[in-house]
Design a protein around this motif. Structure first.
Motif, PDB file in Angstrom:
ATOM      1  N   THR A 499       4.659  -2.898  -2.072  1.00 42.64           N
ATOM      2  CA  THR A 499       4.500  -2.344  -3.112  1.00 42.64           C
ATOM      3  C   THR A 499       3.677  -2.311  -3.993  1.00 42.64           C
ATOM      4  OG1 THR A 499       7.382  -2.475  -2.976  1.00 42.64           O
ATOM      5  CG2 THR A 499       5.949  -2.126  -5.145  1.00 42.64           C
ATOM      6  N   VAL A 500       2.756  -3.498  -3.718  1.00 43.14           N
ATOM      7  CA  VAL A 500       1.376  -3.870  -4.244  1.00 43.14           C
ATOM      8  C   VAL A 500       0.082  -3.031  -3.830  1.00 43.14           C
ATOM      9  CG1 VAL A 500      -0.588  -5.422  -4.178  1.00 43.14           C
ATOM     10  CG2 VAL A 500       2.268  -6.585  -3.816  1.00 43.14           C
ATOM     11  N   ILE A 501       0.227  -2.642  -2.678  1.00 43.66           N
ATOM     12  CA  ILE A 501      -0.631  -1.387  -2.487  1.00 43.66           C
ATOM     13  C   ILE A 501      -0.117  -0.236  -2.492  1.00 43.66           C
ATOM     14  CG2 ILE A 501      -2.102  -0.416  -0.426  1.00 43.66           C
ATOM     15  CD1 ILE A 501      -1.095  -3.459   1.589  1.00 43.66           C
ATOM     16  N   ALA A 502       0.481   0.330  -2.769  1.00 44.06           N
ATOM     17  CA  ALA A 502       1.328   1.127  -3.094  1.00 44.06           C
ATOM     18  C   ALA A 502       1.147   1.960  -4.874  1.00 44.06           C
ATOM     19  CB  ALA A 502       2.708   1.464  -3.202  1.00 44.06           C
ATOM     20  N   THR A 503       1.502   0.126  -5.176  1.00 49.57           N
ATOM     21  CA  THR A 503       1.194   0.584  -6.561  1.00 49.57           C
ATOM     22  C   THR A 503      -0.259   0.348  -6.968  1.00 49.57           C
ATOM     23  OG1 THR A 503       3.489  -0.524  -7.009  1.00 49.57           O
ATOM     24  CG2 THR A 503       1.444  -1.023  -8.964  1.00 49.57           C
ATOM     25  N   HIS A 504      -0.855  -0.225  -6.321  1.00 49.61           N
ATOM     26  CA  HIS A 504      -2.758   0.054  -6.713  1.00 49.61           C
ATOM     27  C   HIS A 504      -2.631   1.232  -6.301  1.00 49.61           C
ATOM     28  CE1 HIS A 504      -6.939  -2.204  -6.210  1.00 49.61           C
ATOM     29  NE2 HIS A 504      -6.621  -1.513  -7.499  1.00 49.61           N
ATOM     30  N   LEU A 505      -2.745   2.046  -5.042  1.00 51.39           N
ATOM     31  CA  LEU A 505      -2.943   3.008  -4.722  1.00 51.39           C
ATOM     32  C   LEU A 505      -2.378   3.671  -5.476  1.00 51.39           C
ATOM     33  CD1 LEU A 505      -4.491   5.254  -2.565  1.00 51.39           C
ATOM     34  CD2 LEU A 505      -2.293   5.064  -1.302  1.00 51.39           C
ATOM     35  N   ASN A 506      -0.992   3.977  -6.040  1.00 51.38           N
ATOM     36  CA  ASN A 506      -0.865   4.982  -7.598  1.00 51.38           C
ATOM     37  C   ASN A 506      -2.009   4.520  -8.553  1.00 51.38           C
ATOM     38  OD1 ASN A 506       1.046   6.880  -8.487  1.00 51.38           O
ATOM     39  ND2 ASN A 506       1.453   4.917  -9.409  1.00 51.38           N
ATOM     40  N   HIS A 507      -1.835   3.699  -9.639  1.00 48.03           N
ATOM     41  CA  HIS A 507      -3.103   3.749 -10.404  1.00 48.03           C
ATOM     42  C   HIS A 507      -4.522   3.616  -9.687  1.00 48.03           C
ATOM     43  CE1 HIS A 507      -4.608   1.362 -13.631  1.00 48.03           C
ATOM     44  NE2 HIS A 507      -5.816   1.282 -13.310  1.00 48.03           N
ATOM     45  N   ILE A 508      -4.946   3.888  -8.721  1.00 49.47           N
ATOM     46  CA  ILE A 508      -6.467   4.429  -8.436  1.00 49.47           C
ATOM     47  C   ILE A 508      -5.856   6.271  -8.855  1.00 49.47           C
ATOM     48  CG2 ILE A 508      -7.954   4.943  -6.730  1.00 49.47           C
ATOM     49  CD1 ILE A 508      -8.575   1.904  -7.752  1.00 49.47           C
ATOM     50  N   ILE A 509      -4.832   6.682  -7.934  1.00 50.22           N
ATOM     51  CA  ILE A 509      -4.832   8.422  -7.827  1.00 50.22           C
ATOM     52  C   ILE A 509      -4.837   8.560  -9.415  1.00 50.22           C
ATOM     53  CG2 ILE A 509      -3.331   9.646  -6.565  1.00 50.22           C
ATOM     54  CD1 ILE A 509      -2.907   8.938  -4.895  1.00 50.22           C
ATOM     55  N   THR A 510      -3.502   8.342  -9.905  1.00 52.55           N
ATOM     56  CA  THR A 510      -3.499   8.705 -11.916  1.00 52.55           C
ATOM     57  C   THR A 510      -4.942   8.552 -12.292  1.00 52.55           C
ATOM     58  OG1 THR A 510      -1.408   7.517 -11.576  1.00 52.55           O
ATOM     59  CG2 THR A 510      -2.331   7.573 -13.218  1.00 52.55           C
ATOM     60  N   THR A 511      -5.669   7.235 -12.380  1.00 53.20           N
ATOM     61  CA  THR A 511      -7.019   7.510 -13.013  1.00 53.20           C
ATOM     62  C   THR A 511      -8.027   7.842 -12.463  1.00 53.20           C
ATOM     63  OG1 THR A 511      -7.645   5.054 -11.981  1.00 53.20           O
ATOM     64  CG2 THR A 511      -6.172   4.719 -14.034  1.00 53.20           C
ATOM     65  N   HIS A 512      -8.205   8.251 -11.739  1.00 54.01           N
ATOM     66  CA  HIS A 512      -9.450   8.950 -10.980  1.00 54.01           C
ATOM     67  C   HIS A 512      -9.231  10.578 -10.291  1.00 54.01           C
ATOM     68  CE1 HIS A 512     -10.664   5.340 -10.307  1.00 54.01           C
ATOM     69  NE2 HIS A 512     -11.663   5.645 -10.164  1.00 54.01           N
ATOM     70  N   ALA A 513      -8.059  11.067 -11.150  1.00 57.81           N
ATOM     71  CA  ALA A 513      -7.246  12.435 -11.079  1.00 57.81           C
ATOM     72  C   ALA A 513      -8.332  13.376 -11.567  1.00 57.81           C
ATOM     73  CB  ALA A 513      -5.848  12.393 -12.161  1.00 57.81           C
ATOM     74  N   SER A 514      -9.120  13.469 -12.174  1.00 59.37           N
ATOM     75  CA  SER A 514     -10.001  14.507 -12.482  1.00 59.37           C
ATOM     76  C   SER A 514     -11.075  14.483 -11.077  1.00 59.37           C
ATOM     77  CB  SER A 514     -11.163  13.968 -13.394  1.00 59.37           C
ATOM     78  OG  SER A 514     -11.598  12.839 -13.551  1.00 59.37           O
ATOM     79  N   GLU A 515     -11.488  13.440 -10.169  1.00 61.54           N
ATOM     80  CA  GLU A 515     -12.399  13.871  -9.334  1.00 61.54           C
ATOM     81  C   GLU A 515     -11.436  14.520  -8.290  1.00 61.54           C
ATOM     82  OE1 GLU A 515     -14.785   9.765  -9.238  1.00 61.54           O
ATOM     83  OE2 GLU A 515     -14.134   9.148 -10.295  1.00 61.54           O
ATOM     84  N   LEU A 516     -10.393  13.724  -7.875  1.00 61.58           N
ATOM     85  CA  LEU A 516      -9.435  14.597  -6.905  1.00 61.58           C
ATOM     86  C   LEU A 516      -9.300  15.940  -6.694  1.00 61.58           C
ATOM     87  CD1 LEU A 516      -6.356  11.634  -6.902  1.00 61.58           C
ATOM     88  CD2 LEU A 516      -9.077  12.236  -5.579  1.00 61.58           C
TER      89      LEU A 516
END
Length: 709
Positions: A499-516
């Motif tokens: 869950t730690v890794i998944a939460t961190h990954l979700n935060h990264i994906i959300t904050t960098h949505a424009s680059e994705l």
């Protein structure tokens, strides 16, 4: 005259070919053999066919690479069993009615088994028949049935994990939809196969029992018929009918034993890319040492007086010679490999001397050597491999799948797949998240432990390794699994390593949505939308705005945390204002106004009163003057910029302390200017314009930015 019309089902079978008629015809023949009397010649034909069928099944099982290559085997077991029982019924009828005339009355096959295989001695025949039945019933069939039962249980237990692993591979982009569908089908078929084999093995066991009973009935019935109806002497009756009954039983039991061995071969083999024959040869005779020792033992036994010396010495010498040849071949293999490498090196040196700039002339560089950078990547240390290993049903794979699905539902487009790999250069429990090959997040996750995060309300300290939550930077501590309930009772938020890794990954994906959101994702989004509103999409791109302009507008929205689920409103707004301007910034402003209700609801869910921060009137006039003079905001006087950033940060902290979302409300012309300026220093602060606030909402000002202190 009208042509004769076949029934629909019969014409359908005819159109499908003769193979479709094979199974129905065979079943009908089985019933016919049970009901109608058969001449001796047909019995010979069917007994010969039964033996041939059993040999074919055995050889097919031997050359099968994996069980699913022989999926029809359970049905073949049933059909072959019913064929033997039907032949038993048919032969019993012939034996009892014609047995008094001699051994040839029931056909040449039964007579041959009764005389040639058992030497015409019914006592020997009984012993051989009982031994074959015991081997078939208690050894082969029972073992194969047990293996099939355990295999079915394990296949069913492993099915959810295999399905999740397939879904994880699909979401990670490792396989396509067609491959995923094929793998899911194979997983389901494997479970069904072992379950069917578990049930089909009962047919063979029942056939063995039935064979014994049929043989006893034939002997007893033959004695009664021969002595009572045909006035035969007891000795003649028992000789005739016992030999015929034993011959009949052996004709059925030998194919039954062959089929049982085939069943054991199919269910007991371990999955490999080799058939059983290649596995036996390559593994049983793989080591010369084994052959040397076995040959020496047999040779030693051949020297003992009274032993069959010639046979033991012959086998000992044969095994020793085979081991020597294998040993010689294994020693020559590295030499040949070194010679090949030396030849390649010499060729490379010769090419270099001749001016060729390639290390190997046989393999030229191609575009296949150019490795594309993964849009999203997750690299883990070796201790975290179980979390992402599909063979171990890694729980993180399922969570990543859920992250992408939730992101698509909430944000409005499908994020690229997350490519996962291990990295031995990382610390054993470390991981890192990359975006287009560049590290954007890193952390450590202790597999087997739990992370207790202090949300600010926890009471007391916990023993363990102190750290910080990698996603949000909150103080935390790694604790043992036994302290989980205690930590939760003290007010900590407790999560596992996955869950730690998944939460961190979700935060990264959300904050960098424009680059994705690349051009490929925008085009895929339009292709999805064109199914619902084709005319609206066709009139916009590329007639009114280009694909790159649309991409920039969507990226501007995502960069400020605005979801793009309402693509219909976005396209309609762009269609309206694109004729006036093609500037992505101006178009983004108009789209934000159109999405104002959704933006406010996203920031203030379920609230009619909006608690916001605003600018002091003097600061607002100063910034409006600077903007009116042609300044785009990049040249704000440094002292003023520091004051704005400092006071906005303090006001945002006060908002968060009161449990409110930090929102700065400014005039429309200043929104883009201040949003760009404050985004880097205060990413949690959202900047809204007055024109984005719905009329149904009321505004409550909590603090002023730029007011004199």
């Amino acid at each position: 005259m009208n042509a004769i019309q076949l029934p629909a089902w019969l014409s359908g079978l005819a159109n499908r070919g003769s193979s479709a008629l094979a199974a129905p015809i065979l079943i009908i023949l089985l019933l016919v053999m049970m009901i109608l009397p058969l001449p001796a010649f047909l019995l010979d034909v069917f007994f010969s066919f039964n033996i041939a069928l059993s040999v074919i099944v055995l050889l097919t099982a031997l050359y099968t690479v994996k069980p699913l290559d022989f999926m029809a085997f359970p049905a073949i077991l049933l059909v072959s069993t019913m064929l033997r029982l039907s032949l038993n019924v048919a032969s019993t009828r012939v034996v009892l009615t014609q047995g008094h005339t001699g051994g040839a009355s029931a056909g040449k096959v039964i007579e041959a088994f009764g005389h040639f295989l058992i030497g015409g001695n019914y006592a020997v025949g009984i012993v051989v028949f009982v031994i074959l039945t015991i081997i078939n019933f208690t050894v082969v069939t029972k073992g194969a049935g047990r293996i099939a039962e355990v295999g079915a249980r394990f296949a069913l237990d492993a099915m959810p994990g295999k399905q999740m692993a397939i879904d994880a591979d699909l979401n990670a982009g490792l396989i396509g939809e067609q491959d995923a569908r094929r793998r899911r089908s194979e997983v389901a078929q494997e479970a069904e196969f072992y379950g069917a084999m578990d049930g089909a093995s009962k047919y063979v066991r029942g056939d063995a029992v039935a064979g014994i009973m049929v043989t006893l009935i034939n002997v007893i019935g033959g004695l009664i018929v021969g002595m009572v109806q045909h006035d035969m002497a007891f000795g003649d009756a028992i000789k005739n009918y016992t030999l015929l009954a034993i011959g009949d039983g052996l004709v059925a039991q030998i194919p039954s034993l062959i089929i049982s061995i085939a069943a054991g071969m199919v269910v007991s083999r371990v999955a490999s890319d080799q058939d059983i024959g290649n596995q036996l040869v390559s593994q049983l005779f793989a080591k010369p040492e084994v052959l040397y020792i076995t040959g020496a033992i047999l040779g030693g036994m051949g020297l003992i007086p009274g032993m069959p010396n010639l046979v033991f010495l012959l086998f000992g010498g044969l095994l020793g010679g085979t081991g020597y040849l294998m040993d010689k071949r294994l020693k020559e293999a590295p030499k040949k490999e070194e010679e090949a490498k030396a030849a390649a090196a010499a060729a490379g040196a010769s090419g270099a001397a001749g001016g060729a700039a390639t290390p190997s002339e046989s393999e030229e560089a191609t575009w296949q050597d150019v490795m594309q950078v993964d849009t999203l990547g997750l690299e883990v240390g070796y201790r975290l491999i179980p979390l992402v290993d599909k063979g171990q049903s890694g729980e993180l794979l399922k969570r990543i799948k859920g992250i992408r699905k939730k992101f698509a539902q909430e944000v409005g487009f499908l994020a690229p797949p997350v490519h996962i790999r291990d990295n031995l250069e990382l610390r054993p429990s470390a991981y890192r998240i990359t975006l287009k090959g560049v590290e954007v997040g890193t952390g450590e996750a202790m597999n087997g432990q739990y992370l207790a995060i202090n949300p600010g309300m926890a009471t007391g300290a916990l023993p363990g390794a102190p750290t910080t939550d990698p996603a949000f930077g909150l103080p935390a501590v790694w604790i043992e699994a036994g302290m989980r309930e205690q930590a939760q009772g003290m007010g900590y938020t407790v999560v596992d390593a996955g869950t730690v890794i998944a939460t961190h990954l979700n935060h990264i994906i959300t904050t960098h949505a424009s680059e994705l959101l690349g051009r490929i994702e925008v085009q895929a989004l339009l292709d999805h939308l064109v199914k619902e509103v084709p005319k609206l999409v066709e009139d916009l791109v590329p007639k009114v705005v280009t694909l790159s302009t649309l991409q920039k507008v969507l990226q501007n929205l995502l960069a400020e945390g605005v979801h793009i689920r309402d693509m219909r409103t976005i396209i309609e707004t762009l269609s309206e204002f694109a004729a006036l301007t093609q500037d992505p910034t101006e178009l983004t402003t108009q789209v934000r106004i159109a999405l104002g209700r959704a933006i406010v609801q996203q920031l203030f869910p379920g609230s009619t009163e909006l608690s916001v921060m605003t600018l002091d009137n003097r600061l607002e006039r100063l910034l409006m003057q600077a903007l009116g003079s042609g300044n785009d905001g990049t040249g704000i006087e440094p002292g003023l910029a520091d004051t704005i950033a400092q006071q906005a940060g303090q006001a945002a902290m006060q908002q968060e302390a009161m449990g409110l979302t930090p929102v700065l409300l400014v005039p429309g012309p200043l929104r883009t200017l201040l949003s760009r300026f404050l985004r880097r220093a205060l990413p949690q602060l959202k900047v809204l314009s007055h024109s984005e606030i719905p009329e149904t909402k009321t505004i409550r000002v909590t603090s002023l930015v730029g007011a004199p202190t």
